[in-house]
Design a protein around this motif. Structure first.
Motif, PDB file in Angstrom:
ATOM      1  N   ARG A 186       0.830  -1.194   0.000  1.00 43.93           N
ATOM      2  CA  ARG A 186       0.000   0.000   0.000  1.00 43.93           C
ATOM      3  C   ARG A 186       0.870   1.252   0.000  1.00 43.93           C
ATOM      4  O   ARG A 186       2.011   1.227   0.443  1.00 43.93           O
ATOM      5  N   GLN A 187       0.339   2.354  -0.544  1.00 43.93           N
ATOM      6  CA  GLN A 187       1.049   3.624  -0.535  1.00 43.93           C
ATOM      7  C   GLN A 187       0.163   4.688   0.134  1.00 43.93           C
ATOM      8  O   GLN A 187      -0.887   5.031  -0.409  1.00 43.93           O
ATOM      9  N   PRO A 188       0.538   5.216   1.319  1.00 48.21           N
ATOM     10  CA  PRO A 188       1.721   4.819   2.097  1.00 48.21           C
ATOM     11  C   PRO A 188       1.498   3.490   2.802  1.00 48.21           C
ATOM     12  O   PRO A 188       0.367   3.095   3.088  1.00 48.21           O
ATOM     13  N   GLY A 189       2.588   2.811   3.082  1.00 45.81           N
ATOM     14  CA  GLY A 189       2.503   1.513   3.717  1.00 45.81           C
ATOM     15  C   GLY A 189       2.199   1.610   5.198  1.00 45.81           C
ATOM     16  O   GLY A 189       2.284   2.664   5.813  1.00 45.81           O
ATOM     17  N   ILE A 190       1.808   0.474   5.764  1.00 52.53           N
ATOM     18  CA  ILE A 190       1.542   0.372   7.197  1.00 52.53           C
ATOM     19  C   ILE A 190       2.419  -0.743   7.745  1.00 52.53           C
ATOM     20  O   ILE A 190       2.480  -1.836   7.180  1.00 52.53           O
ATOM     21  N   SER A 191       3.096  -0.469   8.824  1.00 52.69           N
ATOM     22  CA  SER A 191       3.911  -1.491   9.464  1.00 52.69           C
ATOM     23  C   SER A 191       3.867  -1.290  10.966  1.00 52.69           C
ATOM     24  O   SER A 191       3.478  -0.219  11.449  1.00 52.69           O
ATOM     25  N   ILE A 192       4.253  -2.316  11.692  1.00 58.34           N
ATOM     26  CA  ILE A 192       4.326  -2.230  13.153  1.00 58.34           C
ATOM     27  C   ILE A 192       5.788  -2.058  13.513  1.00 58.34           C
ATOM     28  O   ILE A 192       6.586  -2.968  13.307  1.00 58.34           O
ATOM     29  N   PRO A 193       6.178  -0.912  14.044  1.00 67.76           N
ATOM     30  CA  PRO A 193       7.601  -0.659  14.286  1.00 67.76           C
ATOM     31  C   PRO A 193       8.146  -1.499  15.423  1.00 67.76           C
ATOM     32  O   PRO A 193       7.441  -1.862  16.363  1.00 67.76           O
ATOM     33  N   GLN A 194       9.429  -1.799  15.347  1.00 65.01           N
ATOM     34  CA  GLN A 194      10.083  -2.627  16.345  1.00 65.01           C
ATOM     35  C   GLN A 194      10.006  -2.005  17.730  1.00 65.01           C
ATOM     36  O   GLN A 194       9.779  -2.705  18.718  1.00 65.01           O
ATOM     37  N   GLN A 195      10.183  -0.696  17.825  1.00 64.42           N
ATOM     38  CA  GLN A 195      10.175  -0.053  19.136  1.00 64.42           C
ATOM     39  C   GLN A 195       8.817  -0.179  19.815  1.00 64.42           C
ATOM     40  O   GLN A 195       8.727  -0.290  21.041  1.00 64.42           O
ATOM     41  N   PHE A 196       7.745  -0.153  19.022  1.00 60.50           N
ATOM     42  CA  PHE A 196       6.406  -0.284  19.582  1.00 60.50           C
ATOM     43  C   PHE A 196       6.208  -1.685  20.153  1.00 60.50           C
ATOM     44  O   PHE A 196       5.639  -1.863  21.240  1.00 60.50           O
ATOM     45  N   VAL A 197       6.684  -2.699  19.433  1.00 60.84           N
ATOM     46  CA  VAL A 197       6.571  -4.070  19.931  1.00 60.84           C
ATOM     47  C   VAL A 197       7.433  -4.256  21.175  1.00 60.84           C
ATOM     48  O   VAL A 197       7.024  -4.935  22.133  1.00 60.84           O
ATOM     49  N   GLN A 198       8.629  -3.655  21.190  1.00 60.72           N
ATOM     50  CA  GLN A 198       9.475  -3.726  22.384  1.00 60.72           C
ATOM     51  C   GLN A 198       8.736  -3.202  23.608  1.00 60.72           C
ATOM     52  O   GLN A 198       8.826  -3.771  24.701  1.00 60.72           O
ATOM     53  N   LEU A 199       8.007  -2.118  23.413  1.00 53.44           N
ATOM     54  CA  LEU A 199       7.253  -1.531  24.517  1.00 53.44           C
ATOM     55  C   LEU A 199       6.178  -2.496  25.017  1.00 53.44           C
ATOM     56  O   LEU A 199       5.975  -2.655  26.220  1.00 53.44           O
ATOM     57  N   LEU A 200       5.484  -3.174  24.094  1.00 55.28           N
ATOM     58  CA  LEU A 200       4.416  -4.096  24.482  1.00 55.28           C
ATOM     59  C   LEU A 200       4.955  -5.395  25.072  1.00 55.28           C
ATOM     60  O   LEU A 200       4.268  -6.069  25.838  1.00 55.28           O
ATOM     61  N   LEU A 201       6.187  -5.762  24.718  1.00 53.04           N
ATOM     62  CA  LEU A 201       6.760  -6.997  25.241  1.00 53.04           C
ATOM     63  C   LEU A 201       6.922  -6.951  26.760  1.00 53.04           C
ATOM     64  O   LEU A 201       6.838  -7.994  27.421  1.00 53.04           O
ATOM     65  N   VAL A 202       7.137  -5.772  27.318  1.00 50.23           N
ATOM     66  CA  VAL A 202       7.339  -5.664  28.763  1.00 50.23           C
ATOM     67  C   VAL A 202       6.082  -6.081  29.537  1.00 50.23           C
ATOM     68  O   VAL A 202       6.136  -6.992  30.374  1.00 50.23           O
ATOM     69  N   PRO A 203       4.908  -5.442  29.295  1.00 47.56           N
ATOM     70  CA  PRO A 203       3.726  -5.899  30.045  1.00 47.56           C
ATOM     71  C   PRO A 203       3.314  -7.321  29.688  1.00 47.56           C
ATOM     72  O   PRO A 203       2.795  -8.051  30.548  1.00 47.56           O
ATOM     73  N   MET A 204       3.524  -7.739  28.423  1.00 50.88           N
ATOM     74  CA  MET A 204       3.154  -9.102  28.051  1.00 50.88           C
ATOM     75  C   MET A 204       4.040 -10.126  28.764  1.00 50.88           C
ATOM     76  O   MET A 204       3.560 -11.142  29.270  1.00 50.88           O
ATOM     77  N   GLY A 205       5.354  -9.852  28.802  1.00 46.02           N
ATOM     78  CA  GLY A 205       6.259 -10.757  29.495  1.00 46.02           C
ATOM     79  C   GLY A 205       5.992 -10.815  30.974  1.00 46.02           C
ATOM     80  O   GLY A 205       5.959 -11.902  31.585  1.00 46.02           O
ATOM     81  N   ARG A 206       5.769  -9.663  31.578  1.00 47.12           N
ATOM     82  CA  ARG A 206       5.473  -9.634  33.008  1.00 47.12           C
ATOM     83  C   ARG A 206       4.122 -10.270  33.304  1.00 47.12           C
ATOM     84  O   ARG A 206       3.933 -10.882  34.361  1.00 47.12           O
ATOM     85  N   GLY A 207       3.190 -10.108  32.360  1.00 46.74           N
ATOM     86  CA  GLY A 207       1.888 -10.754  32.537  1.00 46.74           C
ATOM     87  C   GLY A 207       2.003 -12.266  32.521  1.00 46.74           C
ATOM     88  O   GLY A 207       1.380 -12.960  33.342  1.00 46.74           O
TER      89      GLY A 207
END
Length: 905
Positions: free
Chosen positions: A187-208
């Motif tokens: 798609r133009q513009p494209g959509i992606s999930i940035p690495q930094q955003f996933v890093q942020l979510l990994l903390v509560p998910m891991g602790r959960g």
């Protein structure tokens, strides 16, 4: 000892002597046994206290990373007595002038220390402390302030790392990010999930997971494997982040879409199973090469890989508490608060230049003086011109936020050469070289001889082979001067780097591959020859033998031969052998330069050029070798980045090997299944990848691959070189320049000795301080292979607009603040970069959903500040709608029909 005599003494410390010192130290640690020695030196207790106080942030200078244990840091630093420290500093002083990343002011301080305490106006106690502290900091921690800002020089091997929770979260995010990135990248513009955003979510998910999962497990060979290892650890966070990052390392297998999609090449024999084979071959090539090159790209201390540092700082902020009561340069806020503030600022700021005040995104304010003045737009325009504008962009995302954490010396050198190249381009354009003035100055598009976009369909048969009669009746493809210059610069850059890097780093390359053979024959540790603090700490973990990576590389080689030989690809099996040999040689300089400067070589072009020479008139060999060849560079570089990341983070090598293998298999399967879904989407409305697709799924990436494959493969490389003869000479210019520069570096040392040999000590000191030292400092800071990359940054409407602001940001963060506010820079700088990326990603994702799929779909903010930058001829140049010269009266420009290049067609 006089300073001149000292410099001559330093010159006697040869690289061989350094290697001998390192290898002798290695014997103490052979086999990964206990690193302690029978007579270990113990520093005075007050030295440790003094060190902790000095790094508290109260006295300026550096501070410790968050979550550090100051006592452990001090103990890790002070491991050498004064004599050992002096020997180490002598080696460092010899190597520093050749290390582009090393702080040369620190190198000068080291040289002063080596002259003795009286020279430094220190008492013996202070001088001894400084000698041992500096040698310990550089050798046991890091030679670079940016690395020390995010890492600690000790490790706890008992911290949980490779756990079931890591695999669960890693696999989950690989599936999500790979699907979203693959599907919406069309798609133009494209959509992606940035690495930094996933890093942020990994903390509560891991602790959960640590909170809800039961402690169920089994014991295998004395090791217990449990669903719940206790609290979510920093190493689990880091390893799951590395796993998730593999969701974006599919390489140039974007060509699979070109191969299978009916609008492109539509090869029905390329099934889902074939696509998975091809994708796995790519990953095996990349992973195997990255592992084999570890001695060159991971273990050397100078191989910093700057792109890793913000990620390490970000992860440390997410998982560690700040040092209690720390105040740096008057700032009391914590790292976490700084990150959140930065994120919030850039979430808001993203909307201003991208939606509500677009004039400052491509800030072509100089063209507003006379919007219809073509020459003004050509020079200063931000859209289609050269972008020669001191304030060209107020959007750090557009101007390349990644340069904020790249070394300033690299950015400055690239920008300088890019600026000079822009002036040359303007001269060539106004002189109408290669019919340049009949086209826009800086477009990536191809044009026919009537100044229209080149219509490839007019010269292709139904099977996508060349229709020679139609080609002769139509036109050869012509290219803008910006694109041609970029192509020529890439050829020069490519061959220059091949020659220069092998000459400049030959001792290191020779040692790396020599030790690869010797260590395997003698069964020695892979860390043989590396005794810095990071490698010492990693000896605690079982190594990954080279033959593991060689097997992976062999599997990729075998699968690649199957993918070209067992299917109708028109590609002989021997091309894979050639690809492996060439790929190995080009990957070495690529990884060396990337590890130093965060800049890679433009190697994709070689996989267009060679097939176009070997198989003119055929597109499939060009496409196959483009996909497989890029695996040696792009994917090897990506895996090399991860291996250095793991090395810095003290992640067990076998854990990173296993997670890489598992991640790539899942990544390839999901990627290829998503391509299968996109084929179904095409069949549903027949507009997928068309410019008029109602959901903007226009496939820009695959279209670029398609154009390059047709240009080089169908028309043939020789015909392109016949149309533009100067391009082929660029391959020769590169190695000539490399030899000239490399031998110049060798001769300067002899020239200095010849000049000073008849001078007394006082005259030598005056000559060195007034003339030689300033000149050598400038020359030694120039890395020509990095600088040349700047000349390639043209074409495709890429101009100085994207790099001027980046230069200012790099100067601010990587030079001024780093030198003058070291403590502040070490604590906050990388978190500001991370906050920018996270903020832009979140806001960009929301903006795309709202204005492309949600309630705001199709909304336009067409008020003055949003339209003024696109109202003049600058934007017409961007859209290929205007040129300097009109079409000649005869109705076409360029070659006469009897001169069209038709070699081997």
């Amino acid at each position: 000892m006089s300073k001149a005599a000292y410099e001559d003494d330093i010159d006697t410390v040869s690289r061989d002597e350094k290697d001998t010192y390192v290898d002798t130290t290695e014997e103490k640690f052979k086999g990964g046994e206990d690193r302690s020695t029978p007579e270990q030196w113990t520093p005075p207790e007050h030295w440790l206290t003094r060190f902790v106080d000095g790094y508290s942030g109260q006295h300026g200078g550096e501070t410790l990373p968050p979550g550090s244990d100051p006592e452990l840091v001090a103990e890790a630093v002070f491991t050498m007595d004064v004599q050992e420290s002096l020997e180490r500093l002598k080696i460092i002083a010899h190597e520093a002038p050749h290390d582009y990343t090393f702080d040369q002011s620190l190198a000068a301080y080291i040289r002063d220390l080596l002259l003795g305490n009286e020279h430094c106006n220190m008492n013996m106690e202070d001088w001894s402390y400084e000698v041992c502290r500096l040698a310990g900091v550089i050798h046991n921690w890091s030679a670079y302030a940016e690395v020390r800002a995010v890492l600690v020089p000790y490790d706890d091997p008992d911290i949980p790392c490779e756990s079931i929770r890591v695999y669960f979260l890693g696999f989950f995010w690989i599936a999500v990010v790979t699907f979203v990135g693959t599907f919406f990248s069309q798609r133009q513009p494209g959509i992606s999930i940035p690495q930094q955003f996933v890093q942020l979510l990994l903390v509560p998910m891991g602790r959960g997971l640590a909170y809800v999962l039961p402690d169920w497990g089994i014991t295998i060979r004395g090791t217990r494997y449990s669903l719940n290892n206790g609290p979510w650890s920093p190493k689990e966070q880091l390893l799951s982040t590395i796993m998730m990052s593999q969701s974006s390392t599919i390489g140039n297998t974007t060509g699979i879409l070109d191969l299978r999609m009916p609008i492109f090449f539509g090869q029905k024999w390329a099934t889902l199973g074939y696509s998975i084979l091809l994708a796995i071959a790519n990953q095996c090539f990349g992973l195997g090469m990255a592992g084999i090159l570890r001695r060159l790209t991971v273990y050397p201390t100078w191989a910093v890989w700057p792109s890793n540092l913000p990620l390490l700082a970000y992860n440390r902020t997410l998982t560690a508490r700040d040092n209690k009561g720390e105040v740096v340069n008057g700032w009391k806020i914590t790292r976490w608060q700084a990150f959140l503030i930065s994120t919030a600022v850039f979430i808001v700021w993203y909307w201003i230049p991208n939606d509500f005040f677009k004039a400052i995104r491509y800030f072509n304010w100089m063209t507003w003086i006379a919007p219809q003045n073509l020459k003004l737009a050509l020079v200063t325009g931000s859209w289609g011109g050269m972008g020669i504008n001191p304030i060209s962009c107020l959007d750090p995302n557009t101007s390349g936020s990644g340069t904020m954490n790249a070394p300033f010396f690299a950015i400055l050198q690239q920008y300088t050469l890019q600026f000079v190249s822009g002036i040359v381009l303007l001269i060539l354009y106004f002189k109408n070289v290669s019919w340049a003035a009949y086209m826009p100055i800086n477009s990536n598009s191809s044009f026919d001889n009537k100044m229209q976009g080149y219509n490839l369909s007019r010269i292709l048969n139904d099977d996508n082979s060349l229709n020679l009669e139609a080609y002769l009746d139509y036109s050869p493809p012509y290219y803008a001067i910006g694109y041609l210059y970029s192509q020529g610069a890439q050829f020069v850059y490519f061959t220059f780097s091949m020659v220069y890097v092998f000459i400049r780093y030959w001792p290191i390359i020779k040692k790396a591959f020599g030790s690869l053979i010797q260590n395997n024959l003698k069964g020695r540790s892979i860390y043989t020859g590396f005794d810095d603090g990071h490698c010492k700490l990693m000896r605690k973990y079982p190594e990954v033998p080279e033959w593991w990576y060689m097997i992976v590389l062999a599997i990729g080689f075998a699968i690649s031969i199957v993918t070209v030989s067992a299917y109708p690809t028109q590609t002989p099996w021997w091309t894979i052998v050639a690809l492996a040999v060439i790929g190995t040689f080009v990957t070495i300089p690529w990884c060396v330069i990337k590890s130093l400067s965060n800049v890679g070589l433009p190697l994709g072009i070689i996989w267009n050029v060679l097939p176009g020479v070997w198989f003119p008139g055929k597109f499939l060999p060009d496409l196959m070798l483009l996909m497989l060849g890029d695996a040696f560079t792009d994917i090897a570089g990506s895996f090399g980045t991860d291996l250095k990341y793991a090395h810095y983070a003290r992640i067990p090598p076998r854990a990173i090997f296993r997670t890489h293998i598992a991640s790539q298999v899942l990544n390839c399967v999901i990627y290829c299944c998503t391509i299968e879904a996109l084929l179904g989407l095409y069949d549903s409305d027949n507009t997928f990848c068309h410019p008029d697709n109602k959901n903007f799924m226009v496939c820009n990436g695959p279209r670029g691959v398609y154009s390059s494959v047709v240009s080089y493969g169908v028309l043939g490389t020789n015909n392109l070189f016949k149309l533009y003869p100067a391009l082929k000479w660029c391959f020769l210019i590169g190695p000539i320049l490399a030899l000239f520069w490399a031998f110049g570096e060798k001769l300067t040392h002899l020239i200095r000795h010849r000049i000073v040999r008849n001078m007394d000590d006082e005259q030598q000191a005056r000559f060195n301080s007034r003339y030689w030292a300033p000149l050598s400092t400038v020359v030694q800071s120039i890395h020509p292979a990095i600088a040349l990359e700047g000349a390639t940054n043209w074409g495709g409407n890429t101009n100085l607009t994207q790099y001027t602001t980046a230069l200012f940001l790099s100067w601010l963060f990587q030079y001024y603040l780093k030198r003058n506010y070291t403590a502040w820079w070490g604590k906050y700088a990388f978190l500001l970069f991370a906050g920018l990326n996270v903020g832009v990603a979140i806001s960009g994702f929301i903006s795309t959903l709202i204005f492309s799929f949600g309630a705001g779909r199709g909304a336009q903010f067409n008020y003055g500040v949003n339209t003024i930058s696109t109202a003049g001829v600058d934007f017409e140049l961007y859209n290929n709608a205007i040129s300097l010269l009109p079409l000649p009266e005869k109705g076409y420009f360029g070659l006469e029909k009897d001169q069209y290049p038709v070699t081997n067609l």
